[in-house]
Design an enzyme around this catalytic site. Sequence first.
Site, PDB file in Angstrom:
ATOM      1  N   LEU A  87       0.859  -1.172   0.000  1.00 34.40           N
ATOM      2  CA  LEU A  87       0.000   0.000   0.000  1.00 34.40           C
ATOM      3  C   LEU A  87       0.899   1.227   0.000  1.00 34.40           C
ATOM      4  CD1 LEU A  87      -2.728  -0.886   2.686  1.00 34.40           C
ATOM      5  CD2 LEU A  87      -2.976  -0.963   0.198  1.00 34.40           C
ATOM      6  N   ASP A  88       0.450   2.286  -0.675  1.00 32.15           N
ATOM      7  CA  ASP A  88       1.206   3.532  -0.656  1.00 32.15           C
ATOM      8  C   ASP A  88       1.361   4.047   0.771  1.00 32.15           C
ATOM      9  OD1 ASP A  88       1.350   3.474  -3.398  1.00 32.15           O
ATOM     10  OD2 ASP A  88      -0.289   4.907  -3.713  1.00 32.15           O
ATOM     11  N   TYR A  89       2.404   4.818   0.974  1.00 35.19           N
ATOM     12  CA  TYR A  89       2.682   5.435   2.274  1.00 35.19           C
ATOM     13  C   TYR A  89       1.451   6.120   2.858  1.00 35.19           C
ATOM     14  CZ  TYR A  89       4.523   9.175   5.329  1.00 35.19           C
ATOM     15  OH  TYR A  89       4.742  10.054   6.363  1.00 35.19           O
ATOM     16  N   THR A  91      -1.764   5.633   2.091  1.00 34.76           N
ATOM     17  CA  THR A  91      -2.989   4.835   2.075  1.00 34.76           C
ATOM     18  C   THR A  91      -3.082   3.974   3.323  1.00 34.76           C
ATOM     19  OG1 THR A  91      -2.874   4.751  -0.345  1.00 34.76           O
ATOM     20  CG2 THR A  91      -4.331   3.167   0.741  1.00 34.76           C
ATOM     21  N   ARG A 201      -5.451   6.666  -7.768  1.00 38.12           N
ATOM     22  CA  ARG A 201      -5.201   8.106  -7.694  1.00 38.12           C
ATOM     23  C   ARG A 201      -5.193   8.732  -9.090  1.00 38.12           C
ATOM     24  NH1 ARG A 201       0.099   7.968  -3.937  1.00 38.12           N
ATOM     25  NH2 ARG A 201      -0.099  10.255  -4.030  1.00 38.12           N
TER      26      ARG A 201
END
Length: 295
Positions: A87-89, A91, A201
């Site tokens: 997961l993105d930082y 998220t 995104r």
Amino acid sequence: MKILRRSFPIYIQMLRLTSGQWSVSADKELPVLYRSDHFIVVDKRFDLKVNSDDPTDTVTVATLLRHQYPDLVDSNAFHGFRFVHRLDYATSGCLCIALTKKGARWGHKAFANRYVTKHYLALIRGHLSSDKGQVIDVDVAIGKDSSETDCHRMCSSDNAVCREPRDAHTTIVLLQHGFYGEEPVSKVLLIPHTGRTHQLRVHCCHLGHCIVGDYMYSRRTDTAPFRMMLHALRLIIPMKRETVSVISCDPFVPEIDNLWKPLTTFTTVDDFLGNSENSLTNLIGNLSTLPSVSI
């Protein structure tokens, strides 16, 4: 018989508004949503890296897991754990870690073959039009943004600076219209059918509705929110002898964030999934066609 051990968060990460400033719980333990012999699923906080090679990054999912479950650390695995996906930082939400080599092999194969179902919730800028119905399919390729040299920004293939685009498909379901503070905002369910970098995104931006608090894709202008409003709500990894099916708490409700004020509800996650072909039975699919992990 294989017995799955499930545990649930002992708390909901509550965010409280004090003197105009948001603060996050200082609790450093990761809430565990699911645990079996082969997998553990945690509820990742926002603004937290999965792991890092930088020794100054002392708080990551990997370091928290190492502290919380030292008996699960695998010295043969990079950073001590086998992350099935990322997961993105910024998220938050469901993040799956394999506890065995067998689990890791199945997890990576499941993602590669697109057996996995992922549901995300987001707040996006503006009121997404409901004129064409509540469901929008975005089938637009995504590639690298060649105009950016200092970050890993992606862009849709209709952008002149897009390089090496790859197919990307997301279903966007309009849930609510409302306001975040004084600004119009929509709450949406996002269902990615592919797994490109920053796919959700980029596809939201492609529609002209960037995710609230998305610093990168707002061209570094959306700085007021305390976080990016993207949350991994649900994760389903089917296999013959074990199905990892996990749902986390919805953080985008007024009881947790009182800046979010929903006005009009078009549908709910439960209603959409229950009344469409995307029901749980179809999401999990025909387990008999799937390869299994040898146990």
